[in-house]
Design an enzyme around this catalytic site. Structure first.
Site, PDB file in Angstrom:
ATOM      1  N   THR A  44     105.181 -46.349 -12.664  1.00 26.84           N
ATOM      2  CA  THR A  44     104.939 -47.902 -13.071  1.00 26.84           C
ATOM      3  C   THR A  44     104.184 -48.106 -14.235  1.00 26.84           C
ATOM      4  OG1 THR A  44     105.247 -48.123 -10.551  1.00 26.84           O
ATOM      5  CG2 THR A  44     104.194 -50.026 -12.073  1.00 26.84           C
ATOM      6  N   TYR A 134     104.065 -35.574  -5.729  1.00 24.07           N
ATOM      7  CA  TYR A 134     105.210 -36.882  -5.777  1.00 24.07           C
ATOM      8  C   TYR A 134     106.523 -36.302  -5.772  1.00 24.07           C
ATOM      9  CZ  TYR A 134     106.689 -41.431  -7.946  1.00 24.07           C
ATOM     10  OH  TYR A 134     107.351 -42.487  -8.177  1.00 24.07           O
ATOM     11  N   LYS A 163     102.773 -38.247  -1.992  1.00 22.27           N
ATOM     12  CA  LYS A 163     103.552 -39.334  -2.216  1.00 22.27           C
ATOM     13  C   LYS A 163     105.009 -39.283  -1.853  1.00 22.27           C
ATOM     14  CE  LYS A 163     104.294 -43.036  -5.373  1.00 22.27           C
ATOM     15  NZ  LYS A 163     104.099 -43.570  -6.862  1.00 22.27           N
TER      16      LYS A 163
END
Length: 344
Positions: A44, A134, A163
């Protein structure tokens, strides 16, 4: 990691440069609204288009802003283990609490190789730093599997969190079974966070969120309510913000002289566009990300107008902190024209 809501913080730009003042203001907005922690330079945050000097500067600014107020995670993953080690060393030096290691993209190592040649090497080199794999195969083309994650959590006490962005509930349940009850599973998908927390075979600890860039307090409150099993209040909060989850990826069908074309605006484009509409520090995305189509922008604005009309308290902290008029900005035609391509 502490259960709760962590914001995958966007990186604002001013022209071609990182907007450092805007970045600090965004971090302060998150902290003022009770966020559990912030993640610097994740997907992001447009980490792939930052130079390493910019990357390190963003991590340092976020670590400083968060110190003593909330936790700070730095995205230090790479498809090059040596780069990940160097980035993690810098993050440790500036005082982050954890690092996030995305599965190595494009070169496609096996799960065993990810464990032995990547996550394990970083975890061994920085035993005092929490190391968070992740797992997002839809972006990377690789995947650390639950079994190898279990080996890591057994061999390295600092690998105690993941994650999880596979979208695969059976994979999440397998992770819980392999890694045990004390291991933290964080959602990497805002829209399914509630299901992940409430499923007893997953029992997620919270979310590393995109939408919380805009609504940190509602997202943090939602996680706390779900974990406390205060379902009536959680359902009310979820209903108020649910439309925003659909903006993480906006899909439209565009008309062209050659026929219809499917267009998908992926994270962070739509959320960053909405931040520009609302008057938050943001700036454009860096190429090759660009602008939305007019249809895509209309989806974003229409969704925001629905939330504002039905639940104005959702955007109220933005209006207060950034001193903006939400309704006026949502209806500013001239502003909107600048935020989309004129034609496909």
């Amino acid at each position: 990691m502490k259960p709760g809501c962590y914001t995958a913080l966007i990186t604002p730009f001013a022209g071609t440069a990182v907007d450092e003042e805007g970045l600090v203001r965004l971090a302060e907005f998150q902290i003022q609204n009770g966020i559990t922690g912030i993640l610097a330079v994740g997907t992001t945050g447009e980490g792939p288009t930052l130079s390493w000097d910019e990357h390190h500067r963003v991590v340092a600014l976020c670590a400083k802003a968060a110190r003593g107020k909330c936790l700070c995670i730095a995205g230090t993953g790479s498809n090059n283990t040596e780069e990940a080690l160097l980035a993690t060393r810098h993050a440790a030096e500036v005082g982050v609490d954890a690092v996030l290691l995305v599965d190595p993209y494009y070169n496609g190592p096996s799960s065993m190789e990810i464990r032995k040649e990547y996550v394990g090497k970083v975890a061994a080199a920085f035993p005092k730093l929490s190391v968070i794999p992740y797992v997002i195969p839809g972006r990377t083309g690789a995947q650390l599997l639950p079994e190898d994650l279990a080996f890591l959590s057994r061999d390295f006490p600092n690998v105690n969190t993941v994650k999880e962005a596979t979208g695969d509930f059976s994979n999440m349940r397998r992770t819980r079974k392999c890694c045990g009850p004390e291991f933290d599973i964080f959602s990497g998908d805002d829209g399914i966070t509630g299901e992940m927390i409430m499923d007893p075979e997953i029992a997620a600890s919270g979310v590393i969120s995109v939408v919380s860039n805009i609504i940190p307090k509602p997202m943090t409150d939602l996680v706390h309510l779900l974990r406390a099993k205060e379902m009536d209040a959680a359902e009310k909060r979820h209903a108020a913000i649910k439309p925003l989850f659909d903006l993480i990826t906006v899909k439209t069908m565009e008309e062209t002289p050659f026929g219809h074309v499917a267009c998908r605006a992926r994270n962070p484009l739509a959320i960053k566009t909405l931040m520009q509409v609302l008057g938050m520090p943001s700036g454009p995305c860096r190429p090759p990300l660009g602008k939305m189509t007019r249809k895509g922008l209309d989806v974003v604005v229409h969704t925001a107008k629905i939330v504002q009309a039905k639940n104005p308290e959702v955007f109220a902290p933005i209006a207060e902190f950034f001193n903006v008029d939400i309704d006026a900005r949502l209806n500013n035609a001239a502003l909107l024209e600048e935020l989309c391509y004129a034609v496909y």
